[in-house]
Design an enzyme around this catalytic site. Structure first.
Site, PDB file in Angstrom:
ATOM      1  CD  GLU A 181       0.048  -5.363   5.750  1.00 20.27           C
ATOM      2  OE1 GLU A 181       0.118  -6.082   4.730  1.00 20.27           O
ATOM      3  OE2 GLU A 181      -0.126  -4.123   5.710  1.00 20.27           O
ATOM      4  CB  CYS A 209      -0.979  -0.035   1.165  1.00 21.49           C
ATOM      5  SG  CYS A 209      -2.285   1.180   1.037  1.00 21.49           S
ATOM      6  CG  HIS A 258      -2.996  -3.375   3.783  1.00 25.34           C
ATOM      7  ND1 HIS A 258      -1.845  -2.683   4.053  1.00 25.34           N
ATOM      8  CD2 HIS A 258      -3.883  -2.465   3.333  1.00 25.34           C
ATOM      9  CE1 HIS A 258      -2.020  -1.406   3.782  1.00 25.34           C
ATOM     10  NE2 HIS A 258      -3.250  -1.235   3.339  1.00 25.34           N
TER      11      HIS A 258
END
Lengths: 191, 294
Positions: free
Chosen positions: A169, A74, A167
């Site tokens: 994560e 991002c 994302h």
């Protein structure tokens, strides 16, 4: 993890669960000795300013040029791109991708979607997009490795460099992190 | 099919703000100064808390034209405040394209029994807390981000410290409890037991927790980070200081380098005067903002 601002903790937790040692980097001297670097999600204008005020620009360019795996998620992808609209500070400008910030609208337009990613096997990857950028174009040696159903490019690879506008994560799916870790093994592949 | 307004994207934006500084701004010009200094988001409001405190009267949601002006002035996320329980103000803020709504005790509460049911909104909410029970009640109502209340508009850090320490202490206590003790603990906290179990499992709040209310200097920001905050809100502290642009930039650097006293010393040098402030202990009970919310 570049730990100037953003969600570096989520990346750390995912990689440590996978059995890797991670470090938070807040000074250029701390880049020495790292095998790979993640530039996390966060606010790209904030991180761009902190990169400049902390003398990170040249060291990060050198790190990317050294062939060590570097991944921007991002905001991190924005900072890796050579061309960005509406970012008033230069980033690292190393990947041959052109990025549009906040491309999908404001927070109410943030979304989740299923993706196929080149190099990721199994079921679709559930990707989280937060005020996300999109990759307008890629040029050699960068190549697109994932798109939305409408063809919008949301992930790209250029040799040791990886950029995703979403994302991984923020999910419990570590397949993108696993893909990132294989980059080191195929270094110099120059795809 | 892409899905919008999910819990992951609501909590996710707060996760992106971590390690950053969210600054109160009252004009597009302020917003530009904040963005230039490295703020990760701005809070658009009509008066900073110090002025709300001074002026008295009823404090409400800001004028939409002022909010639109601030949205147009910056590329970083823009937050705005709705009164506690005032779901129509929240509807209006969502319609304006605000990125995060602060259901805030700084404004005059509209409902003395109920907070907004935040699950029904596409836009995420941040709410204040003084302790773990209050934080978990707000999360159960749909808050995707928490901040300590502190005592807004005072420039006195003491309440923010008290609230952050209280939350962290209660989290540590829960981690030492056995599973069968969590039910009574949940009752005492006034919070859903499922969230209490999650806190025990993860050792932290289920959402991002920022510090707010009284942060006035780079050292204040770093102190809150050291106490476990994920980031900081600075309200009156920036634009009530002598040199807002410089203060803003210094607080951003101190928040990133909160463990590095040399950096904090460098950015704190020759800053000029911080906001004058009011000691919280000198305030009469009825002027406290943190006691609003239930």
């Amino acid at each position: 993890m570049l730990a100037l601002q953003g969600d570096f903790r989520e990346h750390r937790e995912m990689l440590e669960e996978m059995g890797h040692a991670t470090f938070e980097i807040r000074k250029p001297s701390q880049l020495e000795g790292l095998d790979a670097l993640i530039i996390p999600g966060g606010e790209s204008t904030t991180i761009a300013r902190l990169i400049l005020s902390n003398g990170f620009q040249a060291p990060l360019r050198a790190f990317c040029a050294s062939g060590r795996p570097t991944w921007g998620t991002c905001a991190g992808a924005i900072l890796l791109a050579r061309h960005v609209d509406r970012l008033d500070r230069p980033g690292i400008e190393t990947m041959n991708i052109s990025v549009q910030r906040n491309a999908f609208g404001r927070q109410v337009d943030s979304f989740e979607a299923d993706l196929e990613v080149d190099g990721v096997d199994g079921p679709p990857f559930r990707a989280v997009f937060i005020r996300a950028p999109l990759i307008l174009s890629v040029s050699y040696p960068a190549r697109a490795i994932s798109t939305l159903a409408d063809g919008t490019i949301v992930a790209a690879r250029q040799g040791n460099l990886l950029a995703t506008s979403f994302h991984p994560e923020l999910t419990h799916d570590n397949r993108l992190h696993a893909l990132f870790l294989t980059i080191g093994d195929t270094r110099g592949g120059g795809k | 099919m892409p899905q919008t307004g999910t819990w992951a994207v609501k909590v996710g934006l707060a996760q992106m703000l971590k390690g950053g500084v969210i600054m109160d701004v009252v004009t597009p010009e302020h917003a530009r100064i904040a963005e230039e200094a490295g703020a990760c988001a701005v809070m658009a409001l009509e008066r900073v808390p110090a002025d709300i405190r001074r002026d008295g009267g009823v404090a409400r949601m800001s004028d939409p034209s002022m909010i639109r002006g601030i949205i147009a002035a910056v590329t970083i996320p823009v937050m705005a405040k709705a009164r506690i329980g005032h779901f129509v103000e929240a509807d209006v803020l969502q319609a304006l394209g605000i990125d995060y709504i602060d259901e805030s005790e700084v404004l005059t509460p509209a409902d003395e029994a109920h907070h907004i049911d935040k699950h029904g909104f596409m836009v995420p909410f941040v709410c204040g807390c003084r302790n773990l029970g209050e934080a978990l009640r707000r999360i159960s109502e749909g808050a995707a981000m928490i901040r300590t209340k502190g005592e807004a508009g005072t420039g006195d850090i003491v309440e923010a410290v008290r609230h952050m320490r209280t939350v962290q202490d209660e989290i540590r206590r829960i981690q030492t409890m056995s599973e069968d003790e969590l039910y009574t603990c949940a009752k005492e906290l006034g919070a859903p037991v499922e969230l209490v179990k999650q806190v025990k499992r993860e050792g932290r709040l289920p959402v991002v927790n920022f510090a707010a209310g009284g942060i006035a200097t780079p050292s204040d920001a770093a102190l809150m980070m050291r106490l476990g905050a994920d980031g900081v809100f600075v309200g009156s502290g920036i634009f009530k200081s002598d040199n807002p642009a410089k203060f803003a930039k210094a607080i951003v650097e101190a928040t990133t380098h909160y463990m590095d006293a040399e950096v904090i010393a460098r950015v704190s040098t020759d800053l000029g005067a911080a906001m004058r402030g009011i000691s919280v202990s000198s305030l009469p009970e009825k002027e406290l903002l943190a006691t609003r919310g239930w």
